[in-house]
Design an enzyme around this catalytic site. Structure first.
Site: not given
Lengths: 312, 312
Positions: A19, A213, A246
């Site tokens: 995901r 995370h 990113c």
């Protein structure tokens, strides 16, 4: 000199590759490849694999095959493995439920500017949008995981106050999220700022319900995980092969690589149940599918050593 | 939850790029580029730059221009900057002295197999070879830095006993080395094994005389530096742009990147005197000279952000 605090005996890793790892890929990845990725991750020992996102294909075309992918994954689900999916609103939740989801995830930002620029509403408004999701999930017997993004820094505001993170985390817990995953979305955290953030959050949410995370944009993720372990956090999100750049700095790295986390934990004597060699195989395979080198140091080092085996 | 131990207020970084970083480059780098690299590093605020190695050009062709490079660097030396050079034996030391060296470095391995395979003698024999170097250095008023390699693991033996590292470090100190740099040559250390190693070494050598020299082969170097800082180590070796691969696994990363270390220390509030933006410029420049992307996460992220500036 100090004695290190005791670390958790075991850690649960929540795999983000299918995901968070794939969602920003420009070229569409086939549903076959996505399902195969989940299967290979299961075989390597992963017990929680975020499988897809039920978001509008207008905004995230890569997740347009969500119902097909989740359906095929669940049709051959491995007992004991969780397959959460991201559901940012009630419409997404209902689609996920129809596809068979047993676990979903919602997210809120700890930064007002990030919330407004990314989902066009305040933090408070975004959390209110999740209330119908968490209520519907409870009614359906579906577990809900909560993400907080920008826990260390925000691309628009810079540093984010630990208290703001604690507030969002506590609200998500109160809504019924079984676990709160604290996301350093832009990877600007360091072991000291992550520790300060965790201290504030742990005054509101017990360590046993927290996950880290951390993005590896500036190479700090492994150190941040070590600092979090020392504070009792025992769940970490990661992405095989370091998949997922990113979105705020093209060319920079995204999620910390699962194999880097497993290497660290193996070295620290913390159990994961994951087979590192098999995981490196998965990293090599998905990177080949995407026609690139694995982003992770561990995958590159292990693959280079294998290539040299015999010449020592 | 624990309170973090106090960190050193400031750290000295010893830049390895021109020597450890370049020595394994297959294509010869010109003396002009090497001297320019040192000049740019000085301008970014580095106060200690290992400049070259006085080794046989038969074994390390890349360092064949050692006398020229050191001579040109010293001819325009910046006050307050140290320019150590590697001198593995008396012949190398005499050549370095003739070229004007004010500081040299010697090295010993903490692993018998590594010592035998790399320099064809036992650890004890290798240390005895350095005695004439340290004695000649003392007579000439030249400072000597000592390296210990394989402090966490060895490519032939696996894990290395902390006691073996402590023994070599203490011997180098007794020979007169002003500082002992502890090298995780193959990058196999983690924050726990590095802490155990440091505990053993610190029973023999004070923390103030130790440096950490950690390779990032498996992505653990930043976490290892953080663990070392917590134990009072305040000197770290690093290589701009992450120059220098791992000679035991081609394609894997080598020295931790100086910019990753400075990013960490900036975040922790530990002073370095180094200008991070200028350092990233040096990383971009030397990487372009070598026709590759910088290996460091920080350089890649900062450069990607700069490239996007204006489009936010």
């Amino acid at each position: 000199m100090t004695t290190s605090p005791a670390l958790p005996a075991a850690v649960r890793i929540v795999e983000m590759g299918p995901r968070d790892g794939l969602q920003n890929e420009k070229r569409l990845v086939s549903a076959d490849t996505k399902v195969e990725l989940v299967r290979r991750l299961e075989a390597a020992g992963l017990k929680a694999i975020e499988t897809t996102a039920f978001v509008s294909p207008k905004w995230v075309p890569q997740m347009g095959d969500n119902a097909e992918v989740l359906g095929r994954v669940l049709a051959a689900a491995v007992p004991g493995v969780a397959y959460p999916v991201l559901t940012p609103n009630l419409k997404g939740f209902e689609a996920a439920l129809a596809a068979g989801a047993k676990e979903v995830a919602v997210f809120g930002a700890a930064s007002e500017s990030f919330s407004r620029k990314n989902i066009n509403c305040s933090i408070a408004e975004s959390l209110e949008r999740f209330r119908p999701v968490t209520e519907a999930a409870r009614a359906a017997g579906v577990r809900v995981r909560g993400y907080v993004s920008c826990v260390a820094g925000c691309p628009y505001e810079g540093a984010v106050a630990p208290q703001a993170v604690a507030e969002v985390a506590a609200t998500l817990m109160d809504m019924g999220c079984y676990e709160i995953s604290l996301g350093d979305t832009i990877g600007s955290g360091n072991p000291a700022s992550i520790a300060r953030m965790l201290e504030a959050v742990m005054r509101r949410v017990p360590a046993a319900r927290l996950a880290g995370h951390y993005h590896d944009t500036y190479g700090m993720a492994v150190a941040n995980i070590h600092a979090s372990l020392q504070m009792g956090v025992a769940v970490f999100d990661a992405s095989v092969g370091g998949l997922g750049g990113c979105p705020y700095a093209a060319g920079a790295s995204g999620n910390v690589a699962t194999e880097d986390v497993v290497w660290l934990l193996n070295g620290l004597g913390v159990g994961t149940g994951i087979d590192l060699d098999a995981l490196v195989d998965v990293a090599a395979w998905i990177s080949a599918q995407l026609e690139r080198e694995p982003a992770s140091r561990v995958a590159r080092a292990v693959l280079a050593k294998r290539a040299q085996a015999g010449c020592a």
